[in-house]
Design an enzyme around this catalytic site. Structure first.
Site, PDB file in Angstrom:
ATOM      1  N   GLY A 124       0.831  -1.210   0.000  1.00 36.74           N
ATOM      2  CA  GLY A 124       0.000   0.000   0.000  1.00 36.74           C
ATOM      3  C   GLY A 124       0.857   1.246   0.000  1.00 36.74           C
ATOM      4  CE1 TYR A 125       5.557   0.028   0.385  1.00 40.46           C
ATOM      5  CE2 TYR A 125       6.372  -0.273  -1.844  1.00 40.46           C
ATOM      6  CZ  TYR A 125       6.398  -0.608  -0.515  1.00 40.46           C
ATOM      7  OH  TYR A 125       7.273  -1.573  -0.089  1.00 40.46           O
ATOM      8  CB  SER A 126       0.704   3.903  -5.603  1.00 39.06           C
ATOM      9  OG  SER A 126       1.911   3.313  -6.012  1.00 39.06           O
ATOM     10  CD  GLU A 240       8.729  -3.363  -5.737  1.00 38.71           C
ATOM     11  OE1 GLU A 240       7.944  -3.030  -6.604  1.00 38.71           O
ATOM     12  OE2 GLU A 240       8.792  -2.814  -4.623  1.00 38.71           O
TER      13      GLU A 240
HETATM   14  C1  LIG Z   1      -0.561  -3.045 -12.794  1.00 32.20           C
HETATM   15  C2  LIG Z   1       0.000  -2.174 -11.719  1.00 32.20           C
HETATM   16  C3  LIG Z   1       0.204  -2.702 -10.451  1.00 32.20           C
HETATM   17  C4  LIG Z   1       0.695  -1.896  -9.432  1.00 32.20           C
HETATM   18  N1  LIG Z   1       0.799  -2.422  -8.158  1.00 32.20           N
HETATM   19  C5  LIG Z   1       1.118  -1.614  -7.126  1.00 32.20           C
HETATM   20  C6  LIG Z   1       1.080  -2.105  -5.775  1.00 32.20           C
HETATM   21  O1  LIG Z   1       0.816  -3.278  -5.548  1.00 32.20           O
HETATM   22  N2  LIG Z   1       1.300  -1.241  -4.765  1.00 32.20           N
HETATM   23  C7  LIG Z   1       1.595   0.077  -4.981  1.00 32.20           C
HETATM   24  O2  LIG Z   1       1.782   0.804  -4.011  1.00 32.20           O
HETATM   25  N3  LIG Z   1       1.647   0.584  -6.251  1.00 32.20           N
HETATM   26  C8  LIG Z   1       1.414  -0.248  -7.315  1.00 32.20           C
HETATM   27  N4  LIG Z   1       1.431   0.259  -8.602  1.00 32.20           N
HETATM   28  C9  LIG Z   1       1.680   1.672  -8.802  1.00 32.20           C
HETATM   29  C10 LIG Z   1       2.992   1.979  -9.489  1.00 32.20           C
HETATM   30  O3  LIG Z   1       4.073   1.829  -8.611  1.00 32.20           O
HETATM   31  C11 LIG Z   1       2.859   3.419 -10.019  1.00 32.20           C
HETATM   32  O4  LIG Z   1       1.893   3.394 -11.050  1.00 32.20           O
HETATM   33  C12 LIG Z   1       4.154   3.950 -10.550  1.00 32.20           C
HETATM   34  O5  LIG Z   1       5.084   4.132  -9.524  1.00 32.20           O
HETATM   35  C13 LIG Z   1       3.923   5.293 -11.288  1.00 32.20           C
HETATM   36  O6  LIG Z   1       3.191   6.169 -10.496  1.00 32.20           O
HETATM   37  P1  LIG Z   1       1.898   6.921 -11.074  1.00 32.20           P
HETATM   38  O7  LIG Z   1       1.018   5.908 -11.712  1.00 32.20           O
HETATM   39  O8  LIG Z   1       1.313   7.746  -9.985  1.00 32.20           O
HETATM   40  O9  LIG Z   1       2.455   7.846 -12.210  1.00 32.20           O
HETATM   41  P2  LIG Z   1       3.180   9.256 -12.008  1.00 32.20           P
HETATM   42  O10 LIG Z   1       4.200   9.167 -10.933  1.00 32.20           O
HETATM   43  O11 LIG Z   1       2.122  10.306 -11.871  1.00 32.20           O
HETATM   44  O12 LIG Z   1       3.922   9.408 -13.383  1.00 32.20           O
HETATM   45  C14 LIG Z   1       3.261   9.828 -14.580  1.00 32.20           C
HETATM   46  C15 LIG Z   1       4.329   9.996 -15.653  1.00 32.20           C
HETATM   47  O13 LIG Z   1       5.275  11.007 -15.248  1.00 32.20           O
HETATM   48  C16 LIG Z   1       6.586  10.485 -15.230  1.00 32.20           C
HETATM   49  N5  LIG Z   1       7.338  11.026 -14.096  1.00 32.20           N
HETATM   50  C17 LIG Z   1       6.924  11.138 -12.812  1.00 32.20           C
HETATM   51  N6  LIG Z   1       7.897  11.663 -12.046  1.00 32.20           N
HETATM   52  C18 LIG Z   1       8.961  11.877 -12.848  1.00 32.20           C
HETATM   53  C19 LIG Z   1      10.273  12.389 -12.638  1.00 32.20           C
HETATM   54  N7  LIG Z   1      10.699  12.777 -11.435  1.00 32.20           N
HETATM   55  N8  LIG Z   1      11.112  12.462 -13.719  1.00 32.20           N
HETATM   56  C20 LIG Z   1      10.707  12.068 -14.967  1.00 32.20           C
HETATM   57  N9  LIG Z   1       9.457  11.589 -15.213  1.00 32.20           N
HETATM   58  C21 LIG Z   1       8.611  11.485 -14.179  1.00 32.20           C
HETATM   59  C22 LIG Z   1       6.415   8.981 -15.051  1.00 32.20           C
HETATM   60  O14 LIG Z   1       7.540   8.251 -15.543  1.00 32.20           O
HETATM   61  C23 LIG Z   1       5.157   8.729 -15.863  1.00 32.20           C
HETATM   62  O15 LIG Z   1       5.477   8.600 -17.224  1.00 32.20           O
HETATM   63  C24 LIG Z   1       1.000  -0.546  -9.667  1.00 32.20           C
HETATM   64  C25 LIG Z   1       0.821  -0.011 -10.964  1.00 32.20           C
HETATM   65  C26 LIG Z   1       0.325  -0.809 -11.970  1.00 32.20           C
HETATM   66  C27 LIG Z   1       0.136  -0.218 -13.328  1.00 32.20           C
END
Ligand SMILES: Cc1cc2nc3c(=O)[nH]c(=O)nc-3n(C[C@H](O)[C@H](O)[C@H](O)COP(=O)(O)OP(=O)(O)OC[C@H]3O[C@@H](n4cnc5c(N)ncnc54)[C@H](O)[C@@H]3O)c2cc1C
Length: 388
Positions: A124-126, A240
């Protein structure tokens, strides 16, 4: 650097392959594809009986002392068989973290449930608005005597609907720098006030939104220090494992070649004889081999006692971006029919390659997006200055 897998690992590979052939049936694979839940309790318990949930752990902690190369063989076989192992992988991140930072009571109570196959966990991070920048999470935990009261919302809590626990990153101090005001908890999913709603992703995986309203947990469920959640997460991140080393792409390529042997063009010539298709096959095979070698390099660094952070990011970035490219080229080669989904009349290979195409996009997101991997490589690997 020796890239040959040891005789020991090849022996273990054979045992794993035999086990998976028996337990990962077509019915199980179909169910996983339909539900998008990459976990199966029957398989998980059978793996627990074999002692494979914590196979890499030393025997005195309930493992089998398997080395990194044996574990690489184990994961390769699991990917080839399409074994749904997300529950095992996520749970082991948390069991490993508890082993390093948990209290004796937490280790005694929780680890046997996890490695015995009775409990799985979700991460439960995101949150909506806190993905890549996970230190900005807003889910609050407020102390009330010996308890904490948690309120907030998480997104992408994969497997929350099957899990006994969620590893929850919360904000406990709003007055300090964002990464210094975080605390980690392991919250039992049957605690009143938790709600889970499904999210069905483009790639076919089911994940969840989870909501926490006035969730009360005893302080014994806190993992690490108060306001020490960032450090706990740092430990968890080292465990991870998101890298599949090209094995999934190799499976997809195999299915594509099988299709090309059967399919014919409009002049009835086998598609496999088409030079442009053969070029695509060769290109993808080269990418898969490079991805495998990069993953093995990361395994080798770990086996030599290092932390393969940069090597892992390089392997992951190369694999995910090339896999996406390869799946796109495969679909182009298959023509309009290649876009038909599973269940549609005339869908080639039961829509499996179309599904792989959708799934490949997701591999560039979870566990850290490609942009974040590039940042890690630039800063930690190349020691470049921060761009912002
Ligand atoms: C199928 C699936 C399973 C998942 N399972 C889990 C889970 O079990 N638990 C959990 O906690 N999370 C989970 N996640 C979440 C996942 O870790 C996040 O989706 C991921 O870290 C990206 O975060 P975001 O979706 O908020 O995108 P954002 O962080 O909003 O990013 C959007 C875009 O901006 C870019 N971006 C953001 N910051 C920067 C930067 N500093 N420099 C350059 N580019 C940047 C990103 O690369 C991306 O292209 C899962 C995601 C998916 C799709």
């Amino acid at each position: 650097m020796d890239f040959n897998l040891s005789e020991r690992s090849e022996r273990f590979r054979g045992e794993v392959r035999e086990f998976l052939a028996e337990h990962v049936t077509d019915d199980l694979r179909d169910r996983v594809r339909e539900t998008g839940t990459i976990h199966d309790w029957g398989l998980h318990r059978a793996m627990a009986e074999k002692g494979w949930i914590a196979a890499a752990w030393p025997e005195e902690y309930g493992g089998q002392g398997r080395d990194d190369f044996e574990m690489a063989a184990f994961y390769e076989e699991a990917v080839i068989a399409e074994a749904p192992l997300d529950g095992l992988l996520i749970t082991m991140i948390i069991a490993n973290t508890l082993r390093h930072v948990g209290t004796e009571e937490q280790k005694r109570e929780l680890i046997p449930q996890m490695i015995g196959g009775d409990a799985i966990c979700a991460l439960g991070y995101s949150e909506p608005g806190s993905g890549s920048d996970v230190a900005s999470v807003r889910t609050r935990a407020v102390r009330d005597g010996d308890e904490w009261v948690i309120d907030g919302e998480k997104v992408f809590t994969t497997l929350a609907h099957e899990s006994q626990y969620v590893f929850l990153l919360t904000r406990t101090d709003t007055e300090v720098a964002k990464h210094k005001g975080l605390t980690m908890f392991l919250v039992p999913m049957d605690t009143p006030g938790i709600e889970t709603r499904p999210i069905h992703t483009l790639g076919g995986e089911r994940t969840n939104s989870t909501f926490y309203s006035g969730v009360r947990v005893d302080d014994r469920w806190r993992i690490g220090e108060v306001n020490g959640g960032w450090d706990v997460m740092g430990v968890a991140l080292t465990f991870e494992r998101t890298e599949t080393g090209g094995t999934e792409s190799a499976r997809v390529l195999h299915e594509f070649v099988e299709w090309a042997r059967e399919a014919t063009d409009d002049q009835d010539r086998p598609r496999i004889e088409d030079p442009s298709l053969r070029e695509t096959v060769a290109r993808i095979a080269i990418r898969n081999e490079v991805a495998r070698l990069m993953a093995l390099k990361a395994t080798w660094v770990a086996a030599a006692g290092g932390l393969p952070g940069v090597e892992g990011s390089m392997a992951r970035l190369f694999y995910a971006t090339r896999f996406q490219e390869s799946c796109s080229e495969i679909l182009d080669q298959m023509g309009p029919r290649g876009a038909l989904q599973h269940g549609a009349e005339g869908a080639p290979v039961h829509g499996r390659l179309e599904r792989a195409f959708r799934h490949s996009a997701v591999t560039t997101i979870y566990g850290g997006t490609s942009e974040i991997q590039r940042t890690i490589i630039a800063r930690r690997g190349l020691e470049l200055p921060s761009g912002r």
